[in-house]
Design a protein around this motif. Structure first.
Motif, mmCIF file in Angstrom:
data_model
loop_
_atom_site.group_PDB
_atom_site.id
_atom_site.type_symbol
_atom_site.label_atom_id
_atom_site.label_comp_id
_atom_site.label_asym_id
_atom_site.label_seq_id
_atom_site.Cartn_x
_atom_site.Cartn_y
_atom_site.Cartn_z
ATOM 1 N N ARG A 86 -3.701 5.696 -3.387
ATOM 2 C CA ARG A 86 -2.885 4.333 -2.547
ATOM 3 C C ARG A 86 -1.104 5.142 -3.061
ATOM 4 O O ARG A 86 -0.264 4.722 -2.434
ATOM 5 N N PHE A 87 -1.022 5.638 -4.781
ATOM 6 C CA PHE A 87 0.277 5.711 -4.625
ATOM 7 C C PHE A 87 1.290 6.776 -4.330
ATOM 8 O O PHE A 87 2.266 6.355 -3.818
ATOM 9 N N THR A 88 0.687 7.431 -3.371
ATOM 10 C CA THR A 88 1.619 8.661 -2.807
ATOM 11 C C THR A 88 1.638 8.157 -1.471
ATOM 12 O O THR A 88 3.181 8.236 -0.582
ATOM 13 N N ALA A 89 0.394 7.232 -0.523
ATOM 14 C CA ALA A 89 0.906 6.113 0.800
ATOM 15 C C ALA A 89 1.840 5.079 0.505
ATOM 16 O O ALA A 89 2.882 5.671 0.890
ATOM 17 N N VAL A 90 2.115 4.746 -0.917
ATOM 18 C CA VAL A 90 3.621 3.984 -0.850
ATOM 19 C C VAL A 90 4.723 4.053 -0.539
ATOM 20 O O VAL A 90 5.339 3.850 -0.274
ATOM 21 N N LYS A 91 4.417 5.158 -1.422
ATOM 22 C CA LYS A 91 5.774 6.078 -1.733
ATOM 23 C C LYS A 91 6.501 6.810 -0.247
ATOM 24 O O LYS A 91 7.535 6.652 0.270
#
Length: 495
Positions: free
Chosen positions: A387-392
């Motif tokens: 999720r951290f990569t996705a939001v970035k």
């Protein structure tokens, strides 16, 4: 035991903090392990003061060493301790081996796990910790499953529930479902998003008394949001304030059969303080919405020309709730974003955006994982896997502020650290909750909040209101409208 901090780190960053403490501040690894054992014992005493029988399950890394050290200290504090080890003993780290030897010196026998766990008051999970990067298997998977099948004994996980990825919150094959997780030195970001909240239980923290100056050496990868930290703009209003000072929010949505979504967003914006709140919707919905909530100004809009004068008089826009994806909704969406006014893009407006990608800096995007997958041209499971990569990636591709909703909602503005909300509960899994969030953020934008502040405070108010509603009446059966009185109350808590 210290309060749980706001800063979140990757597993590698926490290793760096530990290495700085060891190599530059004369804190031997054995001393840190001893402190971890003491903190764990304090947690046991605090949360289960009547427990006497403790089963401690240890692996071969330093997480297992923390378990051995806890066992040694518990045994000398009149606990009845049973210790089981999993994994190849020859692979024990030197520090863990020393802790194991010290435990054996007390006369405590270390057993091997076979196929089931003995009866106990408390199970302590010190099996794997934060270093896991592949799926658990063999004896480790078997003992994790045995822990989870034991419904009678609460579980304390040290550092991280074994089997959980420390950075993504993914379950790697199998993971311990902890009652309480106690983290040391730094908080792993994976505890708070992905599957993390489902497995970590209540999170506690102990810094092991490492010097506070060490934390200044690294920028945390993420920070948790809170009203205390982010809600300064919710300070009490001046006594001479009037509606003209608090902005005008315009909610655009409510295609045929979907007026309720626009109503939810508009009322949420009003409940957090927008001075005026309008709805642009289908003409047939105008009288219905005025009856339900007369404070909202409802306008029938059948084409772009009808929308233009409303756009001129507004300070902020929320578009998407009930908008649909027809030519009507698309034309209103394209006209709204042309204004360059602060705008929240939600629901069907996000689906329209996914079909015609644009990059702007004046909007807040609020997708759930399915909508994020369409925006990123991938699957929702891929979004959830990191999720951290996705939001970035959402923010990089579309600009502005990206809010990735879900358990551990993430907010990113293109700069570190990413913000994370640990508020909210499964009761929010019902229709209309996202419309309320879009309205809350829009209402804050109308009052002059900068985009990032509006997103962080909005997500916080939304999750906290849902937690208050659950505390009052339970999670099951919670409706989006149940949040309204709590939103108003929480928006007035800052003094």
């Amino acid at each position: 035991m210290l309060n749980v901090p706001h800063d979140l780190y990757t597993s590698e960053q926490i290793r760096q903090l530990e290495n700085i403490a060891i190599n530059e501040h004369n804190l031997p690894a054995a001393e840190l392990m001893s402190r971890a054992g003491s903190a764990s014992l304090d947690s046991l005493k605090l949360h289960w003061p009547l427990a006497k029988q403790i089963l401690i399950l240890c692996g071969t890394g330093n997480n297992g060493g923390d378990g051995f050290e806890l066992a040694r200290q518990a045994a000398t504090n009149d606990y009845n301790v049973t210790v089981m080890q999993v994994g190849d003993q020859s692979k024990l780290t030197p520090t863990a081996q020393a802790a194991r030897d010290a435990l054996i010196a007390t006369g405590t026998e270390i057993q091997r796990f076979k196929d089931k766990l003995p009866s106990t008051d408390i199970i302590v999970d010190a099996l794997i910790g934060t270093g896991l990067n592949r799926e658990v298997a063999d004896d480790f998977k078997a003992i994790i499953n045995a822990i989870n099948h034991n419904k009678h004994s609460p579980v304390l996980s040290l550092d991280l529930p074994s089997g959980l990825h420390a950075d993504t919150g993914n379950v790697l094959g199998a993971a311990v479902k902890a009652t309480i997780t106690i983290s040391f030195i730094g908080l792993n970001k994976g505890i708070f998003t992905g599957d993390g909240p489902n497995y970590s239980g209540k999170t506690c923290f102990d810094s092991l008394d490492i010097p506070s100056i060490i934390y200044k050496r690294l920028t945390p990868i993420a920070q948790r949001v809170s009203l205390e930290k982010d809600g300064a703009r919710l300070a009490p209003r001046e006594r001479t304030g009037h509606k003209g000072l608090y902005g005008h929010l315009l909610v655009i949505g409510g295609d045929h059969g979907m007026p309720g979504a626009a109503r939810l967003a508009a009322e949420a914006g009003a409940r957090v303080g927008s001075g005026l709140t309008s709805i642009a919707t289908r003409t047939t919905h105008e009288p219905i919405l005025n009856l339900a909530r007369p404070e909202l100004m409802c306008h029938g809009v059948e084409n772009v020309d009808d929308l233009v004068p409303l756009l001129r008089s507004t300070n902020a826009i929320t578009i998407g709730p009930g908008l649909g994806q027809s030519a009507w909704g698309n034309s209103l969406f394209q006209k709204a974003i042309e204004t360059k006014k602060p705008i929240v893009v939600d629901a069907d407006a996000l689906n329209l955006l996914s079909k015609s990608a644009q990059h702007h800096d004046h909007w807040v995007l609020t997708p759930h994982p399915g909508e994020a997958a369409r925006l990123l041209d991938c699957s929702s499971s891929e979004v959830q896997s990191d999720r951290f990569t996705a939001v970035k990636e959402l923010q990089s591709r579309y600009g502005g502020i990206a809010v990735l909703k879900g358990s551990g909602s993430l907010i990113h503005n293109g700069q570190a650290p990413t913000r994370l909300s640990s508020w909210g509960n499964p009761g929010m899994g019902s229709g209309g909750m996202g419309d309320v969030l879009a309205g809350v953020i829009g209402g804050l934008l109308a009052q002059g909040f900068p985009l990032m502040d509006a997103a962080c405070v909005g997500v916080t108010l939304h999750g906290m209101a849902a937690d208050k509603a659950a505390e009052q009446d339970g999670e099951r059966g919670m409706l989006a409208m149940d949040l309204m009185p709590h939103l108003r109350h929480l928006a007035n808590l800052i003094y």
